[in-house]
Scaffold this motif. Structure first.
Motif, mmCIF file in Angstrom:
data_model
loop_
_atom_site.group_PDB
_atom_site.id
_atom_site.type_symbol
_atom_site.label_atom_id
_atom_site.label_comp_id
_atom_site.label_asym_id
_atom_site.label_seq_id
_atom_site.Cartn_x
_atom_site.Cartn_y
_atom_site.Cartn_z
ATOM 1 N N ASP A 108 -58.113 45.526 -23.403
ATOM 2 C CA ASP A 108 -57.232 46.726 -23.057
ATOM 3 C C ASP A 108 -56.207 46.037 -21.802
ATOM 4 N N THR B 126 -51.566 47.952 -32.371
ATOM 5 C CA THR B 126 -51.470 49.112 -31.773
ATOM 6 C C THR B 126 -50.243 49.711 -31.866
ATOM 7 N N ARG C 240 -61.135 46.865 -19.316
ATOM 8 C CA ARG C 240 -59.772 46.848 -18.687
ATOM 9 C C ARG C 240 -60.179 46.031 -17.256
ATOM 10 N N MET D 92 -48.653 58.898 -16.263
ATOM 11 C CA MET D 92 -47.320 58.545 -15.393
ATOM 12 C C MET D 92 -46.443 59.621 -15.833
ATOM 13 N N ALA E 97 -49.701 54.681 -24.770
ATOM 14 C CA ALA E 97 -50.654 54.479 -23.661
ATOM 15 C C ALA E 97 -51.844 55.699 -24.144
ATOM 16 N N ASN E 98 -52.825 55.524 -23.248
ATOM 17 C CA ASN E 98 -53.810 56.421 -23.420
ATOM 18 C C ASN E 98 -53.626 57.475 -21.985
ATOM 19 N N ASP F 53 -40.970 48.714 -16.391
ATOM 20 C CA ASP F 53 -42.125 48.369 -16.306
ATOM 21 C C ASP F 53 -42.579 48.120 -14.816
ATOM 22 N N HIS F 54 -43.929 47.522 -14.389
ATOM 23 C CA HIS F 54 -44.009 47.491 -13.005
ATOM 24 C C HIS F 54 -43.260 46.731 -12.046
ATOM 25 N N ALA G 227 -46.054 53.566 -22.513
ATOM 26 C CA ALA G 227 -47.041 52.334 -23.102
ATOM 27 C C ALA G 227 -47.537 51.627 -21.939
ATOM 28 N N ALA G 228 -47.501 52.198 -20.916
ATOM 29 C CA ALA G 228 -48.403 51.734 -19.642
ATOM 30 C C ALA G 228 -49.477 52.424 -19.190
ATOM 31 N N ARG H 8 -54.402 42.027 -35.485
ATOM 32 C CA ARG H 8 -55.013 42.781 -34.155
ATOM 33 C C ARG H 8 -54.145 42.636 -33.131
ATOM 34 N N ASN I 280 -52.059 55.586 -30.884
ATOM 35 C CA ASN I 280 -52.548 54.295 -30.475
ATOM 36 C C ASN I 280 -53.712 53.956 -31.192
ATOM 37 N N TYR J 180 -44.058 47.159 -21.012
ATOM 38 C CA TYR J 180 -43.710 46.341 -21.906
ATOM 39 C C TYR J 180 -44.871 45.161 -22.223
ATOM 40 N N GLY J 181 -46.089 45.509 -22.519
ATOM 41 C CA GLY J 181 -47.129 44.875 -22.553
ATOM 42 C C GLY J 181 -47.488 44.571 -24.141
ATOM 43 N N ASN J 182 -48.714 44.543 -24.148
ATOM 44 C CA ASN J 182 -49.087 44.529 -25.651
ATOM 45 C C ASN J 182 -48.368 45.848 -26.505
ATOM 46 N N VAL J 183 -48.839 47.033 -26.071
ATOM 47 C CA VAL J 183 -48.527 48.200 -27.023
ATOM 48 C C VAL J 183 -46.915 48.394 -27.004
HETATM 49 P P1 NAD Z 1 -50.758 45.568 -21.020
HETATM 50 O O1 NAD Z 1 -51.518 45.172 -19.701
HETATM 51 O O2 NAD Z 1 -50.436 44.591 -21.781
HETATM 52 O O3 NAD Z 1 -49.442 46.208 -20.818
HETATM 53 C C1 NAD Z 1 -49.326 47.266 -19.700
HETATM 54 C C2 NAD Z 1 -47.896 47.441 -19.128
HETATM 55 O O4 NAD Z 1 -47.708 48.591 -18.205
HETATM 56 C C3 NAD Z 1 -47.205 46.313 -18.489
HETATM 57 O O5 NAD Z 1 -45.631 46.185 -19.136
HETATM 58 C C4 NAD Z 1 -46.956 46.801 -17.185
HETATM 59 O O6 NAD Z 1 -45.704 46.452 -16.681
HETATM 60 C C5 NAD Z 1 -46.930 48.530 -17.247
HETATM 61 N N1 NAD Z 1 -47.184 48.862 -16.139
HETATM 62 C C6 NAD Z 1 -48.415 48.962 -15.238
HETATM 63 N N2 NAD Z 1 -48.140 49.723 -14.219
HETATM 64 C C7 NAD Z 1 -46.980 50.159 -14.190
HETATM 65 C C8 NAD Z 1 -46.082 51.060 -13.393
HETATM 66 N N3 NAD Z 1 -46.866 51.591 -12.282
HETATM 67 N N4 NAD Z 1 -45.107 51.443 -13.723
HETATM 68 C C9 NAD Z 1 -44.242 51.096 -15.010
HETATM 69 N N5 NAD Z 1 -44.905 50.193 -15.711
HETATM 70 C C10 NAD Z 1 -46.283 49.897 -15.416
HETATM 71 O O7 NAD Z 1 -51.536 46.847 -21.606
HETATM 72 P P2 NAD Z 1 -51.638 47.514 -23.144
HETATM 73 O O8 NAD Z 1 -52.650 46.727 -23.885
HETATM 74 O O9 NAD Z 1 -50.148 47.087 -23.731
HETATM 75 O O10 NAD Z 1 -52.031 48.877 -22.839
HETATM 76 C C11 NAD Z 1 -50.874 49.830 -22.534
HETATM 77 C C12 NAD Z 1 -51.581 51.173 -22.607
HETATM 78 O O11 NAD Z 1 -52.047 51.277 -24.084
HETATM 79 C C13 NAD Z 1 -53.008 51.589 -21.801
HETATM 80 O O12 NAD Z 1 -52.958 52.888 -21.604
HETATM 81 C C14 NAD Z 1 -53.970 51.078 -23.027
HETATM 82 O O13 NAD Z 1 -55.254 51.710 -22.808
HETATM 83 C C15 NAD Z 1 -53.319 51.713 -23.805
HETATM 84 N N6 NAD Z 1 -54.037 51.187 -25.488
HETATM 85 C C16 NAD Z 1 -53.995 49.819 -25.392
HETATM 86 C C17 NAD Z 1 -54.393 49.250 -27.032
HETATM 87 C C18 NAD Z 1 -54.118 47.580 -27.203
HETATM 88 O O14 NAD Z 1 -54.539 47.531 -28.304
HETATM 89 N N7 NAD Z 1 -53.777 46.872 -26.416
HETATM 90 C C19 NAD Z 1 -54.744 50.073 -27.811
HETATM 91 C C20 NAD Z 1 -54.983 51.595 -27.349
HETATM 92 C C21 NAD Z 1 -54.371 51.933 -26.477
#
Ligand code: NAD
Length: 441
Positions: free
Chosen positions: A167, A215, A95, A323, A341-342, A267-268, A318-319, A211, A367, A244-247
């Protein structure tokens, strides 16, 4: 009246006391270990296995300088925490985040141990990363941070020992730089072998089909298996997404492509709502262009309270971690929360949701699709084979449905909530291995 009977004490208390851990209610690591120890108690793990799971095996912290674009050097802090490798090589994401702290990395490493065990993967659990704001780094700076971080921890990782992945704040490009740096640092490995040091690489450089969306896709598989018993159908539900990131975006796009209606997103950068349904693909394109959901023209901007108060069948956090606290949990108007999210829900938030009858599908189940396809990538790298997208989809479906079944069996056996059941199923698998192999020497 206070009951001093040791049998009534929460299972974590004597273990924390024995290990000299002073419990901090704000520590995510302590919260997660407490939940795991409750499950370990149900799974009847012997004492030595509980103390092993209560602490990471290794905690690596590094500091390294990086040349910035303006000519000055900046010192960065990086982490790699290896929690447990009873089932196989350590596995867990990297991360990049400005608030990354050791306590969170330790908690996330524990969750990886549990997730890999639940998903039936031959991996242990780890987590790591760099304390930095990736959005504020140029591409060159991000590449140099990644290469220096990889070189700093290159002796603590390896394709047969500890396999990082992406991550929050890292992506396929970061993984490609990481794998290339590792190959340069370890000429004793063949290039093909070195590729297996990280997963989540681009498909053109040792990555696996599927890949990127894995998730979100895994989460949709869990919904397919769990929603019918709650009287819901994944293809007709309304839902909202936090992050609204990857997950978040993959979950939304896959659910919307089935016919589900995306109603609200936070989102943020802000929050939006459209009761007739938000176009999940158009929103993803907007976020890619603009960095967040703010300014998306085909929905109305709302505030955070309205987001949580939006009535939906399903909410997908999924942030980031923690939260959904007690006050957010009290506002939520969803029948089901599926944790993408975790650890998105605090223990207090969890209690409020449970008391309000909201079904929470736990993160280590929801996830697990990401690390499952990471495992597929690692297998393909090690065997120099390439699976089609359809092959990956088919295998992922099998793994996710088997994991759901393990949770359902544990819930029946222990008559508990789904989170505790998921941890108990994971603990049982790790416990079996420790019982078979014993403790060295
Ligand atoms: P990412 O960086 O692609 O997206 C993160 C999202 O969280 C963004 O949309 C961001 O705007 C939002 N965010 C951040 N801070 C915020 C806030 N204060 N308020 C509202 N929204 C906020 O990350 P990701 O890869 O999608 O991961 C998200 C979660 O899923 C994490 O907990 C990560 O550990 C978990 N996860 C991810 C994967 C993976 O394959 N990417 C796998 C398992 C678990």
């Amino acid at each position: 009246m206070h009951d001093p009977s040791p049998a009534r004490r929460p299972p974590a208390e004597p273990i924390f006391e024995e290990l000299g851990i002073v419990r901090d209610p704000r520590s995510l690591f302590h919260q997660v270990v407490e939940q795991v120890l409750v499950a370990a108690d149900l799974a009847a793990l012997p004492h030595h296995q509980r103390i092993i799971l209560a602490q990471p095996k290794n905690e690596v912290m590094v500091h390294f300088p990086v040349l910035m674009d303006d000519g000055h050097h900046r010192l960065f802090k990086g982490y790699r925490v290896q929690h447990n490798n009873a089932l196989g090589p350590y596995k867990g994401g990297l991360r990049y985040h400005h608030r990354l702290a050791l306590d969170d990395v330790k908690a996330l490493a524990v969750l990886m141990t549990m997730k890999c065990a639940l998903a039936g993967l031959p991996f242990g659990g780890a987590k790591g990363g760099v304390k930095c704001s990736p959005r504020e780094l140029s591409e060159g700076e991000l590449r140099r941070v990644t290469r220096r971080f990889c070189s700093a921890i290159s002796h603590q990782i390896g394709p047969h020992y500890d396999v990082p992945g992406p991550d929050v704040g890292t992506d396929a490009q970061v993984m490609a730089w990481f794998a290339d740096t590792y190959a340069q640092m370890t000429p004793e490995h063949s290039r093909q072998d070195s590729l297996g040091v990280v997963t989540g690489k681009p498909v053109g450089f040792g990555g696996s089909h599927g890949r990127d969306k894995a998730t979100g896709q895994g989460l949709v598989e869990v919904l397919d298996a769990m929603l019918p018993e709650l009287g819901l159908d994944a293809s007709t539900i309304s839902f909202s997404v936090l992050g609204y990131g990857n997950v978040g975006s993959w979950t939304a796009r896959l659910l919307a492509s089935r016919g589900a209606r995306l109603v609200a997103v936070l989102d943020h950068t802000g929050a939006i709502r459209e009761d007739r349904g938000i176009d999940a693909d158009a929103l993803e394109a907007h976020v890619r262009r603009r960095g967040g959901v703010e300014g998306f023209a085909e929905a109305t901007a709302i505030d955070e309270a309205s987001f949580y108060g939006t009535e939906v069948d399903l909410l997908v956090p999924a942030a980031l971690e923690q939260m959904i606290d007690a006050s957010k949990a009290a506002q939520i108007k969803a029948a089901v929360v599926a944790e993408g999210a975790n650890a998105p829900t605090t223990p207090e938030g969890d209690a409020v949701l449970m008391q309000r009858g909201v079904e929470v599908l736990p993160a280590i189940l929801c996830n697990a699709g990401g690390v499952t396809v990471s495992y597929f990538e690692w297998v393909q790298n090690r065997t120099a084979t390439w699976w089609s997208a359809e092959e990956v989809d088919r295998r992922l479906r099998g793994h996710m449905h088997a994991a759901v079944e393990r949770v359902k069996v544990a819930r029946r056996r222990h008559d508990c909530d789904l989170r505790t059941a998921a941890f108990a199923a994971a603990c049982a698998r790790i416990g079996e291995v420790y019982s078979l192999r014993g403790v060295f020497p």
